[in-house]
Write an enzyme that holds these catalytic residues in place. Structure first.
Site, PDB file in Angstrom:
ATOM      1  N   TYR A 124       0.814  -1.216   0.000  1.00 21.71           N
ATOM      2  CA  TYR A 124       0.000   0.000   0.000  1.00 21.71           C
ATOM      3  C   TYR A 124       0.849   1.267   0.000  1.00 21.71           C
ATOM      4  O   TYR A 124       0.302   2.374   0.070  1.00 21.71           O
ATOM      5  CB  TYR A 124      -0.927   0.022   1.215  1.00 21.71           C
ATOM      6  CG  TYR A 124      -2.013  -1.026   1.157  1.00 21.71           C
ATOM      7  CD1 TYR A 124      -1.699  -2.367   1.304  1.00 21.71           C
ATOM      8  CD2 TYR A 124      -3.330  -0.684   0.950  1.00 21.71           C
ATOM      9  CE1 TYR A 124      -2.678  -3.342   1.246  1.00 21.71           C
ATOM     10  CE2 TYR A 124      -4.320  -1.648   0.887  1.00 21.71           C
ATOM     11  CZ  TYR A 124      -3.983  -2.976   1.038  1.00 21.71           C
ATOM     12  OH  TYR A 124      -4.955  -3.937   0.980  1.00 21.71           O
ATOM     13  N   LYS A 171       4.321 -14.446   4.945  1.00 21.79           N
ATOM     14  CA  LYS A 171       4.623 -15.368   3.839  1.00 21.79           C
ATOM     15  C   LYS A 171       6.154 -15.363   3.682  1.00 21.79           C
ATOM     16  O   LYS A 171       6.698 -15.122   2.600  1.00 21.79           O
ATOM     17  CB  LYS A 171       3.905 -14.872   2.561  1.00 21.79           C
ATOM     18  CG  LYS A 171       3.984 -15.802   1.368  1.00 21.79           C
ATOM     19  CD  LYS A 171       3.002 -16.941   1.409  1.00 21.79           C
ATOM     20  CE  LYS A 171       3.226 -17.869   0.231  1.00 21.79           C
ATOM     21  NZ  LYS A 171       2.453 -19.110   0.309  1.00 21.79           N
ATOM     22  N   ASP A 204      -1.487 -18.363   3.652  1.00 21.04           N
ATOM     23  CA  ASP A 204      -2.416 -19.260   2.946  1.00 21.04           C
ATOM     24  C   ASP A 204      -3.013 -20.284   3.911  1.00 21.04           C
ATOM     25  O   ASP A 204      -4.219 -20.523   3.927  1.00 21.04           O
ATOM     26  CB  ASP A 204      -1.769 -19.927   1.723  1.00 21.04           C
ATOM     27  CG  ASP A 204      -0.303 -20.287   1.923  1.00 21.04           C
ATOM     28  OD1 ASP A 204       0.253 -19.975   2.989  1.00 21.04           O
ATOM     29  OD2 ASP A 204       0.280 -20.885   1.009  1.00 21.04           O
ATOM     30  N   ASP A 228      -5.725  -6.847   5.522  1.00 21.46           N
ATOM     31  CA  ASP A 228      -6.903  -6.363   4.802  1.00 21.46           C
ATOM     32  C   ASP A 228      -7.743  -7.544   4.313  1.00 21.46           C
ATOM     33  O   ASP A 228      -8.958  -7.620   4.550  1.00 21.46           O
ATOM     34  CB  ASP A 228      -6.420  -5.510   3.607  1.00 21.46           C
ATOM     35  CG  ASP A 228      -7.556  -4.753   2.950  1.00 21.46           C
ATOM     36  OD1 ASP A 228      -8.666  -4.722   3.505  1.00 21.46           O
ATOM     37  OD2 ASP A 228      -7.331  -4.181   1.871  1.00 21.46           O
TER      38      ASP A 228
END
Ligand code: NAI
Length: 334
Positions: A124, A171, A204, A228
């Site tokens: 972002y 991740k 995930d 988000d």
């Protein structure tokens, strides 16, 4: 004492849900002087800027704002006023409580956790460019400073709310440097807050675990993008985006807003669920020290939901926004 609070009604369903929450807040008797300012498309048309200086100045003066969603053009047009607002005021922590309501039909019951989303960087940061005509690059920024302060914030919140476990989402198996740094910062604070159980989960796997066992979570801390996405997913577990509140918090300022967007598909129809906005108002009243009225609003919402007829269309009912609002007010003052 009267509270001065900046009010940004937003667009789409923003004015509908914010006006509803404002009415409920006013019905508590807490004296508020609203400083009404515009951001987004309306401000763009009037001032040529979706986030005019007057909005920033008002929030800097008042320290507290109540805000509706603002539409961001997809793939073109101005940069998100929401993201800019959070960055310009350094509202570094986005707090998103996810709590199921008894009696509201949802995928899960007994869900009660809080997502703490880093609010100023990651993808972002808004740094992207074309590489020739056929490739595009977006830069993911993760800094030690922002990662440490959000992790510390999350541990502090865990203690303040007597929560036992903190789950850090990342991740880092693929983004070894950026997400690796975020994870390293989380592990640093896990040692300092050893009264809180700490675990880290790859995003995930976290998505699946949340869908299957949301009751296992207490506090979740995540970089901006994962936070988000997981918060919309989590809202889906408890009945939808109409039921999830949020707060953007900085060192001495806070902006309270529902997590949902402007919902253009239902805007202007008078059927939006104002609960997320009302819940955001409850968070705001607690923030300014008005816990009693906040408690009364919360109890009124619970009582309204006890009756299965009291549902807006997103929850399978046929109450209009105004009717739902009136029922909350009636329960509060009745
Ligand atoms: P959205 O959250 O506006 O809507 C997704 C779905 O949920 C729609 O079907 C909508 O009708 C439903 N929904 C959302 N809130 C609801 C409510 N209170 N009551 C009943 N149903 C509700 O997400 P979408 O459509 O992806 O985004 C629309 C616009 O909002 C975009 O321009 C986006 O950038 C912006 N947005 C703004 C945010 C903010 O101002 N903080 C946050 C998220 C999105």
């Amino acid at each position: 004492m009267t509270y001065n609070i900046t009010l940004i009604r937003g667009d789409g369903i923003g004015p509908e849900v914010i006006d509803s929450a404002k009415e409920v807040i006013e019905a508590t008797g807490v004296p508020v002087e609203w400083d009404i300012v515009e951001a987004g498309n309306i401000a763009m048309q009037e001032h040529g800027n979706p986030l005019p200086a007057s909005v920033i100045d008002s929030i800097r003066d008042n320290k507290v704002a109540f805000k509706g969603p603002i539409t961001t053009p997809v793939g073109k047009g101005f940069r998100s006023a929401n993201v800019r607002l959070r960055q310009e005021l350094d509202l570094f922590a986005n707090i998103r409580p996810i709590k199921s309501f008894k009696g509201v039909d949802s995928l899960h019951q007994d869900v009660d956790f809080v997502i703490i989303r880093e609010n100023t960087e990651d993808l972002y940061a808004g740094i992207e460019h074309m590489v020739g005509e056929d490739a595009a690059e977006s830069i993911k920024i993760i800094t030690r400073k922002a990662s440490e302060r959000i992790c510390k914030f999350a541990f502090e919140l865990a203690r303040a709310q007597c929560r036992r476990k903190l789950t850090l989402v990342h991740k880092a198996n693929i983004m070894k440097l950026s997400d690796g740094l975020f994870l390293e910062c989380g592990k640093k604070y896990a040692k300092l807050y050893d009264d809180i159980l700490f675990e880290d989960v790859i995003v995930d796997a976290m998505s699946m675990k949340l869908v299957q066992f949301p009751q296992d979570y207490d506090i979740i801390v995540a970089p901006n993008l994962y936070g988000d996405i997981l918060s919309d997913l989590s809202a889906g577990l408890i009945g939808g985006l109409g039921l999830a509140a949020g707060a953007n918090v900085g060192h001495d300022m806070a902006v309270f807003e529902p997590i949902h967007g402007s919902a253009l598909d239902i805007a202007g129809k008078g059927i939006a669920n104002p609960t997320s906005a009302i819940l955001s108002g409850i968070m705001m009243l607690r923030h300014i020290g008005e816990s009693g009225p906040a408690e009364r609003m919360e109890q009124a919402l619970d009582k309204v939901f006890e009756n299965k007829d009291n549902r807006t269309p997103d929850l399978g009912g046929n109450l209009r926004t105004e009717e739902f609002t009136q029922k909350v007010i009636d329960k509060m003052i009745g």
